[in-house]
Design a protein around this motif. Sequence first.
Motif, PDB file in Angstrom:
ATOM      1  N   ILE A 222      52.154-129.529 -93.381  1.00 54.51           N
ATOM      2  CA  ILE A 222      53.499-130.086 -93.309  1.00 54.51           C
ATOM      3  C   ILE A 222      54.349-129.513 -94.429  1.00 54.51           C
ATOM      4  O   ILE A 222      53.839-128.916 -95.381  1.00 54.51           O
ATOM      5  N   SER A 223      55.668-129.704 -94.337  1.00 53.82           N
ATOM      6  CA  SER A 223      56.574-129.174 -95.342  1.00 53.82           C
ATOM      7  C   SER A 223      56.597-130.061 -96.583  1.00 53.82           C
ATOM      8  O   SER A 223      56.088-131.194 -96.576  1.00 53.82           O
ATOM      9  N   VAL A 224      57.212-129.545 -97.634  1.00 52.89           N
ATOM     10  CA  VAL A 224      57.341-130.323 -98.859  1.00 52.89           C
ATOM     11  C   VAL A 224      58.167-131.577 -98.600  1.00 52.89           C
ATOM     12  O   VAL A 224      57.868-132.656 -99.109  1.00 52.89           O
ATOM     13  N   TRP A 225      59.202-131.450 -97.779  1.00 52.46           N
ATOM     14  CA  TRP A 225      60.084-132.592 -97.527  1.00 52.46           C
ATOM     15  C   TRP A 225      59.389-133.645 -96.681  1.00 52.46           C
ATOM     16  O   TRP A 225      59.542-134.854 -96.911  1.00 52.46           O
ATOM     17  N   GLN A 226      58.605-133.213 -95.696  1.00 51.83           N
ATOM     18  CA  GLN A 226      57.794-134.177 -94.954  1.00 51.83           C
ATOM     19  C   GLN A 226      56.771-134.835 -95.877  1.00 51.83           C
ATOM     20  O   GLN A 226      56.529-136.047 -95.804  1.00 51.83           O
ATOM     21  N   GLY A 227      56.195-134.026 -96.766  1.00 50.87           N
ATOM     22  CA  GLY A 227      55.239-134.559 -97.724  1.00 50.87           C
ATOM     23  C   GLY A 227      55.862-135.580 -98.652  1.00 50.87           C
ATOM     24  O   GLY A 227      55.233-136.571 -99.017  1.00 50.87           O
TER      25      GLY A 227
ATOM     26  N   ILE B  81      57.552-123.991-111.177  1.00 45.53           N
ATOM     27  CA  ILE B  81      58.107-124.317-109.856  1.00 45.53           C
ATOM     28  C   ILE B  81      58.995-123.186-109.354  1.00 45.53           C
ATOM     29  O   ILE B  81      59.862-122.687-110.070  1.00 45.53           O
ATOM     30  N   ASP B  82      58.752-122.778-108.125  1.00 44.46           N
ATOM     31  CA  ASP B  82      59.534-121.729-107.449  1.00 44.46           C
ATOM     32  C   ASP B  82      60.241-122.387-106.267  1.00 44.46           C
ATOM     33  O   ASP B  82      59.627-122.664-105.238  1.00 44.46           O
ATOM     34  N   TRP B  83      61.545-122.641-106.414  1.00 44.31           N
ATOM     35  CA  TRP B  83      62.274-123.388-105.399  1.00 44.31           C
ATOM     36  C   TRP B  83      62.348-122.653-104.066  1.00 44.31           C
ATOM     37  O   TRP B  83      62.359-123.279-103.006  1.00 44.31           O
ATOM     38  N   SER B  84      62.380-121.345-104.099  1.00 44.25           N
ATOM     39  CA  SER B  84      62.417-120.587-102.836  1.00 44.25           C
ATOM     40  C   SER B  84      61.101-120.767-102.084  1.00 44.25           C
ATOM     41  O   SER B  84      61.084-120.891-100.851  1.00 44.25           O
TER      42      SER B  84
ATOM     43  N   LEU C 168      54.778-128.195-107.315  1.00 44.09           N
ATOM     44  CA  LEU C 168      53.886-127.286-108.026  1.00 44.09           C
ATOM     45  C   LEU C 168      52.942-126.570-107.060  1.00 44.09           C
ATOM     46  O   LEU C 168      52.767-125.349-107.137  1.00 44.09           O
ATOM     47  N   ALA C 169      52.327-127.320-106.148  1.00 43.41           N
ATOM     48  CA  ALA C 169      51.375-126.724-105.211  1.00 43.41           C
ATOM     49  C   ALA C 169      52.062-125.777-104.231  1.00 43.41           C
ATOM     50  O   ALA C 169      51.496-124.748-103.855  1.00 43.41           O
ATOM     51  N   ALA C 170      53.280-126.112-103.820  1.00 44.95           N
ATOM     52  CA  ALA C 170      54.019-125.236-102.906  1.00 44.95           C
ATOM     53  C   ALA C 170      54.452-123.954-103.592  1.00 44.95           C
ATOM     54  O   ALA C 170      54.664-122.928-102.930  1.00 44.95           O
ATOM     55  N   SER C 171      54.573-123.990-104.912  1.00 48.82           N
ATOM     56  CA  SER C 171      55.038-122.821-105.667  1.00 48.82           C
ATOM     57  C   SER C 171      53.913-121.866-106.032  1.00 48.82           C
ATOM     58  O   SER C 171      54.164-120.694-106.318  1.00 48.82           O
ATOM     59  N   ASP C 172      52.682-122.360-106.074  1.00 45.25           N
ATOM     60  CA  ASP C 172      51.557-121.569-106.579  1.00 45.25           C
ATOM     61  C   ASP C 172      50.379-121.682-105.626  1.00 45.25           C
ATOM     62  O   ASP C 172      49.734-122.724-105.539  1.00 45.25           O
TER      63      ASP C 172
END
Length: 512
Positions: A59-64, A196-199, A269-273
């Motif tokens: 799932i996406s970060v926003w759903q998460g 954190i990498d926002w993209s 953090l997890a989505a960025s790395d």
Amino acid sequence: MSAPTAAETRRLGVETTGIEIIDEAERTAAPRDLFWPWFAANVSVFGISYAAFVLQFGISVWQGAVVTVLGIVVSFLLCGLVAVAGKRGSAPTMILSRASFGVVGQKVPGVISWLVSIGWETFLAILAVLATSTIFTRLGWGGGTGTKVVAAVLVAALIVAASVAGYHVIMRMQSVLTWLTGLVTVLFVVVAAGNIDWSAVQAVPGGPPQAVVGAFVMLMTGFGLGWINIAADWSRYQRRDAAGGAIVLWNTIGGAVAPVLLVLFGLLLAASDETVLQGIPNDPIGTLATVLPTWFLVPFLVAVILSLVSGAVLGIYSSGLTLLSLGVRVPRPAAAAVDGVILTLGTIWVVFFTQNFLGPFQSFLITLGVPLAAWAGIFIADLALRRRDYDAGPDGERALFDASGRYGAWDWISIATMVLASVVGWGLVVNGFASDASWNNWQGYLLEPLGLGTFVTAADGGPYWDGAWPYSNIGVLLAFAIGFVVTGLARRPKVRRQERAAGERTAESVPA
């Protein structure tokens, strides 16, 4: 000799009160006091690790973010409801549950509760030992056998000492640990925020509704539902006039506020790395340490150990009470010490003699989560049906300990409901560690008949489940719902009869 008063207990440092009803004079706690033990036990950087498990549902970060807030808050709200029973009965959770299952019948969910508590506290102790080894290795101080032995002894000693001391010492300890672990956790977030990498966060694709439900259930099980069987243990010292709504509020805030913020940060953090995302399942604490500079590793390790010990202390204290509720006739400190020995042996066995423990251990705990959810539904529904305190009436206190009293020896409706809910629940959850814990692949037996998924065997490239529904684990939610609804409907007449009888006896005892 009479039991020590609260003042004497604080002076002596050891609580001797066991599973008996707390004396009226000792019920001095206020609802806001519940904030400290729940916050201290859950303000752990380990909570950040759950973000990786959330994202691995696809799932996406926003759903998460949505399921993080809902799953954690709802699960601790349920704990808050159970905590109201502690105020209404001034006894441990598993003693109060005798009103639902009968004085003897309560041993059925009692055994499950004890296994869940002893399992979680051992899991936390293991993580503390492994975290010490990982960070010592990175610092170049040696993280081998010697380090693990010392860490295992110290961690077990801290947990057992606090749990043997009891309620008043633990409450004071938790209020201190809250500030220490909270401060270092905030510093961790500040230091790690640069990763954190926002993209990358925005690029994570969304998933189907079933995956969202699966993440929601995982968060509920990993947070509030993991504590729900002990929630009344910490509210049994509440004043009789304490507002039930305030108890629910402070319990929920104390338990939920830190995990919500930590998991939300962990999602970023997890989505960025990708290294963090993939490394957490095998080494949660060690993976988080990889994003930190060397100078911060020591305070990070201290905070990790204290936060994990804090959570384990709550568990072992309550598991000791549960052991007493099962009929073990020893003083409360001795019961806590017995569970401490089990915790120590379990930690040593896993740390030194097994190669892979996370998968099988979590599979075991998740399996117990289904009957625990069923019990929670039954208990909360029973609580909602009752208009009187558990110990209302001149024989009320005895009734919780007397199989011939108004709660009876066995409540077959509750026991049958729990069995039914568990059978349905296990049929609609799957073993998320099919390779590591193949002995648990019997779960999910209703999915294929209902057309909700297909089990792929090892011969075909498995083992795993194919389909959108299996990993949603809706069986946990259904187990709770069945327990709640069936109890609300089927046990209402019996609860009313119990309370009418209690009212009549109360009236007879009042002088004309």
